[in-house]
Motif scaffolding. Structure first.
Motif, mmCIF file in Angstrom:
data_model
loop_
_atom_site.group_PDB
_atom_site.id
_atom_site.type_symbol
_atom_site.label_atom_id
_atom_site.label_comp_id
_atom_site.label_asym_id
_atom_site.label_seq_id
_atom_site.Cartn_x
_atom_site.Cartn_y
_atom_site.Cartn_z
ATOM 1 N N ARG A 1 27.441 21.133 34.796
ATOM 2 C CA ARG A 1 28.542 21.260 33.575
ATOM 3 C C ARG A 1 29.123 20.113 33.214
ATOM 4 O O ARG A 1 29.198 20.053 32.109
ATOM 5 N N LYS B 1 27.550 17.124 33.316
ATOM 6 C CA LYS B 1 26.672 16.563 32.619
ATOM 7 C C LYS B 1 26.660 17.188 31.215
ATOM 8 O O LYS B 1 26.410 16.335 30.297
ATOM 9 N N GLU B 2 26.513 18.446 31.087
ATOM 10 C CA GLU B 2 26.388 19.229 29.621
ATOM 11 C C GLU B 2 27.696 18.766 29.011
ATOM 12 O O GLU B 2 27.480 18.311 27.582
ATOM 13 N N ALA B 3 28.951 18.689 29.526
ATOM 14 C CA ALA B 3 29.991 18.368 28.830
ATOM 15 C C ALA B 3 30.046 17.007 28.169
ATOM 16 O O ALA B 3 30.182 16.395 27.187
ATOM 17 N N GLU C 1 27.279 14.933 27.640
ATOM 18 C CA GLU C 1 26.363 15.082 26.490
ATOM 19 C C GLU C 1 26.831 15.665 25.290
ATOM 20 O O GLU C 1 26.603 14.946 24.133
ATOM 21 N N ARG C 2 27.642 16.558 25.383
ATOM 22 C CA ARG C 2 28.262 17.132 23.983
ATOM 23 C C ARG C 2 29.287 16.056 23.242
ATOM 24 O O ARG C 2 29.441 15.976 22.334
ATOM 25 N N ALA C 3 29.948 15.686 24.327
ATOM 26 C CA ALA C 3 31.196 14.584 23.914
ATOM 27 C C ALA C 3 30.412 13.200 23.128
ATOM 28 O O ALA C 3 30.594 12.992 22.121
ATOM 29 N N ALA D 1 27.513 13.244 21.867
ATOM 30 C CA ALA D 1 26.837 13.717 20.509
ATOM 31 C C ALA D 1 27.925 13.864 19.431
ATOM 32 O O ALA D 1 27.728 13.463 18.147
ATOM 33 N N GLU D 2 29.110 14.503 19.921
ATOM 34 C CA GLU D 2 29.986 14.543 18.892
ATOM 35 C C GLU D 2 30.626 13.193 18.530
ATOM 36 O O GLU D 2 30.740 12.970 17.120
ATOM 37 N N GLU E 1 28.744 10.179 18.416
ATOM 38 C CA GLU E 1 27.786 9.769 17.551
ATOM 39 C C GLU E 1 27.962 10.415 15.866
ATOM 40 O O GLU E 1 27.721 9.725 15.152
#
Length: 65
Positions: free
Chosen positions: A11, A13-15, A17-19, A21-22, A24
């Motif tokens: 969880r 790691k997923e959070a 990666e989302r942060a 991406a946002e 960028e």
């Protein structure tokens, strides 16, 4: 960073990666749409900005921020 709980690691790691991406996407948006220019100040002080370069003096009165 790893913890004893593999589900929590997943969880996190997923959070992360989302942060990333946002962030960028936000950088791309800002690069494509620069902020509008600031309006010219009317009746302002001459010389360097007093709030950044020391005391503010006007009509013999000095204010130290």
């Amino acid at each position: 960073m790893t913890t004893a709980d593999p589900e929590k690691d997943r969880r996190l790691k997923e959070a992360a990666e989302r942060a990333l991406a946002e962030a960028e996407a936000r950088k791309r948006e800002e690069a494509n749409n620069p902020p509008p220019p600031m309006p010219r100040e009317l009746g302002g002080r001459d010389g360097p900005e007093p709030t950044r370069f020391g005391d503010w003096e006007k009509k013999g009165v000095v204010s130290d921020f």
